[in-house]
Design a protein around this motif. Sequence first.
Motif, PDB file in Angstrom:
ATOM      1  N   GLN A   1     120.958  93.570 -51.244  1.00 19.35           N
ATOM      2  CA  GLN A   1     122.372  93.883 -51.048  1.00 19.35           C
ATOM      3  C   GLN A   1     122.999  92.819 -50.150  1.00 19.35           C
ATOM      4  N   VAL A   2     124.039  92.185 -50.681  1.00 18.22           N
ATOM      5  CA  VAL A   2     124.701  91.130 -49.938  1.00 18.22           C
ATOM      6  C   VAL A   2     125.629  91.743 -48.907  1.00 18.22           C
ATOM      7  N   GLN A   3     125.556  91.228 -47.699  1.00 14.86           N
ATOM      8  CA  GLN A   3     126.439  91.701 -46.646  1.00 14.86           C
ATOM      9  C   GLN A   3     126.910  90.517 -45.812  1.00 14.86           C
ATOM     10  N   LEU A   4     128.213  90.462 -45.591  1.00 14.27           N
ATOM     11  CA  LEU A   4     128.814  89.447 -44.735  1.00 14.27           C
ATOM     12  C   LEU A   4     129.543  90.181 -43.618  1.00 14.27           C
ATOM     13  N   VAL A   5     129.236  89.838 -42.387  1.00 14.70           N
ATOM     14  CA  VAL A   5     129.836  90.525 -41.248  1.00 14.70           C
ATOM     15  C   VAL A   5     130.507  89.502 -40.347  1.00 14.70           C
ATOM     16  N   CYS A  22     130.365  84.509 -39.001  1.00 17.58           N
ATOM     17  CA  CYS A  22     130.071  85.354 -40.164  1.00 17.58           C
ATOM     18  C   CYS A  22     128.570  85.311 -40.398  1.00 17.58           C
ATOM     19  N   LEU A  23     127.952  86.457 -40.233  1.00 12.63           N
ATOM     20  CA  LEU A  23     126.510  86.580 -40.432  1.00 12.63           C
ATOM     21  C   LEU A  23     126.251  87.128 -41.826  1.00 12.63           C
ATOM     22  N   ALA A  24     125.445  86.414 -42.594  1.00 11.57           N
ATOM     23  CA  ALA A  24     125.132  86.817 -43.961  1.00 11.57           C
ATOM     24  C   ALA A  24     123.727  87.394 -44.043  1.00 11.57           C
ATOM     25  N   SER A  25     123.580  88.410 -44.873  1.00 13.81           N
ATOM     26  CA  SER A  25     122.260  88.969 -45.143  1.00 13.81           C
ATOM     27  C   SER A  25     122.185  89.322 -46.621  1.00 13.81           C
ATOM     28  N   GLY A  26     120.964  89.386 -47.131  1.00 14.90           N
ATOM     29  CA  GLY A  26     120.781  89.729 -48.532  1.00 14.90           C
ATOM     30  C   GLY A  26     121.019  88.577 -49.485  1.00 14.90           C
ATOM     31  N   VAL A  27     121.154  87.362 -48.936  1.00 13.98           N
ATOM     32  CA  VAL A  27     121.365  86.176 -49.763  1.00 13.98           C
ATOM     33  C   VAL A  27     120.468  85.055 -49.264  1.00 13.98           C
ATOM     34  N   THR A  28     120.200  84.105 -50.160  1.00 21.07           N
ATOM     35  CA  THR A  28     119.566  82.855 -49.732  1.00 21.07           C
ATOM     36  C   THR A  28     120.705  81.991 -49.214  1.00 21.07           C
ATOM     37  N   ASP A  73     125.071  77.263 -39.807  1.00 21.46           N
ATOM     38  CA  ASP A  73     123.720  77.173 -39.272  1.00 21.46           C
ATOM     39  C   ASP A  73     122.832  77.936 -40.231  1.00 21.46           C
ATOM     40  N   ASN A  74     122.163  77.217 -41.106  1.00 20.07           N
ATOM     41  CA  ASN A  74     121.353  77.874 -42.130  1.00 20.07           C
ATOM     42  C   ASN A  74     120.168  78.637 -41.525  1.00 20.07           C
ATOM     43  N   ALA A  75     119.698  78.200 -40.391  1.00 20.92           N
ATOM     44  CA  ALA A  75     118.582  78.896 -39.738  1.00 20.92           C
ATOM     45  C   ALA A  75     119.010  80.267 -39.231  1.00 20.92           C
ATOM     46  N   LYS A  76     120.308  80.417 -38.957  1.00 19.82           N
ATOM     47  CA  LYS A  76     120.826  81.685 -38.441  1.00 19.82           C
ATOM     48  C   LYS A  76     121.633  82.453 -39.479  1.00 19.82           C
ATOM     49  N   ASN A  77     121.688  81.935 -40.709  1.00 21.08           N
ATOM     50  CA  ASN A  77     122.466  82.591 -41.776  1.00 21.08           C
ATOM     51  C   ASN A  77     123.905  82.840 -41.335  1.00 21.08           C
TER      52      ASN A  77
END
Length: 119
Positions: A1-5, A22-28, A73-77
């Motif tokens: 599940q993609v989430q952007l906060v 903006c912190l992303a989760s559920g995505v590469t 910052d790809n390391a921190k999404n």
Amino acid sequence: QVQLVESGGRLVQPGGSLRLSCLASGVTFSSYAMGWYRQAPGKEREIVARITAVGGGTYYSDSAKGRFTISRDNAKNTVYLQMNGLKPGDTAVYYCNAQIYDNGWLNYWGQGTQVTVSL
């Protein structure tokens, strides 16, 4: 599940600075182009800045050029929008966008963060 906060929006005086995150989760995350858009009351949503997935190429709207900086910052999404020299006209809800092409363009949006520039 993609989430952007998104986070970082608040009331700031003209001439001030803010950094949105903006912190992303559920995505590469590194595979996605990331962007910041904004929508002021009574107006359509408009692009502010965008950064590519590969190479870090950037695009800025005319209103953002010279004042705003997008970075990732790809390391921190996480994608950031550093905003300097804020004006009352920058008042809007700022949205984070993640975009990728996969048999068609896929777009994901955050819930937005309010930026108000006022005395």
